[in-house]
Design an enzyme around this catalytic site. Sequence first.
Site, PDB file in Angstrom:
ATOM      1  N   TYR A 242      -0.122  -0.377  15.608  1.00 34.47           N
ATOM      2  CA  TYR A 242      -0.915  -0.472  14.378  1.00 34.47           C
ATOM      3  C   TYR A 242      -0.232   0.245  13.218  1.00 34.47           C
ATOM      4  CZ  TYR A 242      -4.647  -0.261  11.044  1.00 34.47           C
ATOM      5  OH  TYR A 242      -5.381  -0.388   9.892  1.00 34.47           O
TER       6      TYR A 242
ATOM      7  N   HIS B 130      -8.596   5.077   1.787  1.00 33.47           N
ATOM      8  CA  HIS B 130      -7.955   3.756   1.648  1.00 33.47           C
ATOM      9  C   HIS B 130      -8.730   2.862   0.681  1.00 33.47           C
ATOM     10  CE1 HIS B 130      -5.044   4.251   4.970  1.00 33.47           C
ATOM     11  NE2 HIS B 130      -6.002   4.923   5.597  1.00 33.47           N
TER      12      HIS B 130
ATOM     13  N   ASP C 133       0.886  -1.163   0.000  1.00 36.66           N
ATOM     14  CA  ASP C 133       0.000   0.000   0.000  1.00 36.66           C
ATOM     15  C   ASP C 133       0.921   1.209   0.000  1.00 36.66           C
ATOM     16  OD1 ASP C 133      -1.515   2.193   0.703  1.00 36.66           O
ATOM     17  OD2 ASP C 133      -2.657   1.158   2.260  1.00 36.66           O
TER      18      ASP C 133
ATOM     19  N   GLY D 225      18.367  -5.841   0.816  1.00 39.21           N
ATOM     20  CA  GLY D 225      18.567  -7.203   0.329  1.00 39.21           C
ATOM     21  C   GLY D 225      17.298  -8.003   0.102  1.00 39.21           C
TER      22      GLY D 225
ATOM     23  N   ASP E 248      -3.987  -1.546  -2.330  1.00 44.77           N
ATOM     24  CA  ASP E 248      -2.725  -2.296  -2.441  1.00 44.77           C
ATOM     25  C   ASP E 248      -2.377  -2.595  -3.885  1.00 44.77           C
ATOM     26  OD1 ASP E 248      -1.849  -3.269   0.425  1.00 44.77           O
ATOM     27  OD2 ASP E 248      -4.046  -3.238   0.331  1.00 44.77           O
TER      28      ASP E 248
ATOM     29  N   LYS F  14      -3.175  -2.990   8.077  1.00 48.97           N
ATOM     30  CA  LYS F  14      -3.243  -4.452   7.992  1.00 48.97           C
ATOM     31  C   LYS F  14      -2.319  -4.918   6.874  1.00 48.97           C
ATOM     32  CE  LYS F  14      -5.677  -6.025  11.277  1.00 48.97           C
ATOM     33  NZ  LYS F  14      -5.046  -6.893  12.255  1.00 48.97           N
ATOM     34  N   ASP F  15      -2.060  -6.213   6.866  1.00 50.80           N
ATOM     35  CA  ASP F  15      -1.032  -6.703   5.957  1.00 50.80           C
ATOM     36  C   ASP F  15      -1.575  -7.182   4.626  1.00 50.80           C
ATOM     37  OD1 ASP F  15       1.078  -6.211   7.815  1.00 50.80           O
ATOM     38  OD2 ASP F  15       0.222  -7.843   8.978  1.00 50.80           O
TER      39      ASP F  15
ATOM     40  N   ASP G 249     -14.885   1.422   5.162  1.00 52.84           N
ATOM     41  CA  ASP G 249     -13.567   1.029   4.629  1.00 52.84           C
ATOM     42  C   ASP G 249     -13.523  -0.467   4.290  1.00 52.84           C
ATOM     43  OD1 ASP G 249     -12.769   3.639   4.952  1.00 52.84           O
ATOM     44  OD2 ASP G 249     -11.222   3.220   6.459  1.00 52.84           O
TER      45      ASP G 249
HETATM   46  C1  F6R Z   1      -7.782  -0.394   7.286  1.00 54.42           C
HETATM   47  C2  F6R Z   1      -7.504   0.967   6.828  1.00 54.42           C
HETATM   48  C3  F6R Z   1      -8.463   2.039   7.152  1.00 54.42           C
HETATM   49  C4  F6R Z   1      -7.861   3.069   8.116  1.00 54.42           C
HETATM   50  C5  F6R Z   1      -8.882   4.158   8.473  1.00 54.42           C
HETATM   51  C6  F6R Z   1      -8.288   5.245   9.354  1.00 54.42           C
HETATM   52  O1  F6R Z   1      -6.763  -1.267   6.921  1.00 54.42           O
HETATM   53  O2  F6R Z   1      -6.501   1.213   6.226  1.00 54.42           O
HETATM   54  O3  F6R Z   1      -9.662   1.531   7.662  1.00 54.42           O
HETATM   55  O4  F6R Z   1      -7.391   2.431   9.268  1.00 54.42           O
HETATM   56  O5  F6R Z   1      -9.387   4.765   7.313  1.00 54.42           O
HETATM   57  O6  F6R Z   1      -7.186   5.764   8.688  1.00 54.42           O
HETATM   58  P1  F6R Z   1      -6.361   6.992   9.246  1.00 54.42           P
HETATM   59  O7  F6R Z   1      -5.976   6.664  10.660  1.00 54.42           O
HETATM   60  O8  F6R Z   1      -5.205   7.082   8.320  1.00 54.42           O
HETATM   61  O9  F6R Z   1      -7.271   8.196   9.185  1.00 54.42           O
HETATM   62 MG    MG Z   2      -4.014   2.394   2.930  1.00 51.68          MG
HETATM   63 MG    MG Z   3      -4.864  -2.199   1.954  1.00 53.95          MG
END
Ligand code: F6R
Ligand code: MG
Ligand code: MG
Length: 362
Positions: A226, A17, A10, A101, A51, A229-230, A284
């Site tokens: 935090y 997101h 990402d 690496g 991603d 997520k992966d 999200d």
């Molecule tokens: C989950 C994700 C989103 C963010 C959320 C808050 O993986 O990426 O749900 O956690 O939108 O994002 P921030 O803290 O960047 O405002």
């Molecule tokens: Mg993101």
């Molecule tokens: Mg993502």
Amino acid sequence: MVTISVIKADTGGFVGHTSVHPDMLGRAEDLLSPQRGSLLIDYRVAHVGDDIALIMTHTRGLESEDIHRLAWDVFQGTTAVAKELNLYGAGQDILADSFSGTVKGLGPGCAEMSFEERASEPVIVFLADKTSPGAWNLPIYRMFADPFTTPGLVIDPKMHDGFVFEVLDLMENRVARFSCPEDMYDLLLFIGAPSRYVVRRVLPRGSEEPACATSTQRLSLIAGRYVGKDDPVMIVRCQSGLPAVGEVLEPFARPMLVTGWMRGSHYGPLMPVSVDDATPSRFDGPPRVVALGFQIAAGKLIGPRDLFADPAFDPARRTALELADTMRSLGPFEPHRLPLDEMEYTTMPEVLKRVEKRFTSV
Ligand code: F6R
Ligand code: MG
Ligand code: MG
């Protein structure tokens, strides 16, 4: 031997997101295309949600420094685009200042496998967003050990002996192998706890050429907080003694609950979607997965076919959305919100510190 490397990161979202900007995908193409025919045999740039995944074939083997550096450079490029456009969370998964690496531990996720290409080599690359590596445990189990999903385990003499599961303990950083069917109950005890134990590879019995490989890192365990997520990826080879394409897809016809979704802190359904619908926006999410089908021909990637763009998965999507409503109705309560031990990797410790004095012994 051909190697398929799927490296994802990402590097910025459009909008928030929910997705990536077309210019980021364009930059990745521009950076990879000169390598086709030299470092790479072939490649595709794909995405799910925010991603970007680089799907690359080559002959450099596993964990090749040159391949990983190429991916790293591409993600520097897509991060630069994200910064130019003020996209959200530009460079989010680039946790290190410089390449060292391998991309492992630096932020990007990676699944790789090497094998002797068969006369015909159907491969599915799964990409998921708003969830974590343990999300693959249940579908992998169903593909490779559950005869109600994969009748080939019963019917096909080449599959009848079963498969070997390599399980990674994310807390202790160690692996164990379990052979199915005989170790099935032991296996389930571990992989039924997907926040700690994840299936890293599946091998046909007696072979070291994997049928399945996943990305397994959990950045929060590396960073201790935090960091998003992966959003895992997975490669599965199909047919001729391995699960058929339809057997590999079948587990996704019944959506499961996975961790991730909003702020990486909620359980929600993993919804199988077409590439066009790989844009999680409601709360999200909900978490989603795409399946890109390829035939590999002398290392060339013939495809992808967008395998969840099939109306037969509409009922799964409907069920997933009903589950999403049910889970959302719980708001900030478990089991929608993650249990406490998972919240350790969020703002929970800070809040706890702040209100610590309010707690008195009873
Ligand atoms: C989950 C994700 C989103 C963010 C959320 C808050 O993986 O990426 O749900 O956690 O939108 O994002 P921030 O803290 O960047 O405002
Ligand atoms: Mg993101
Ligand atoms: Mg993502």
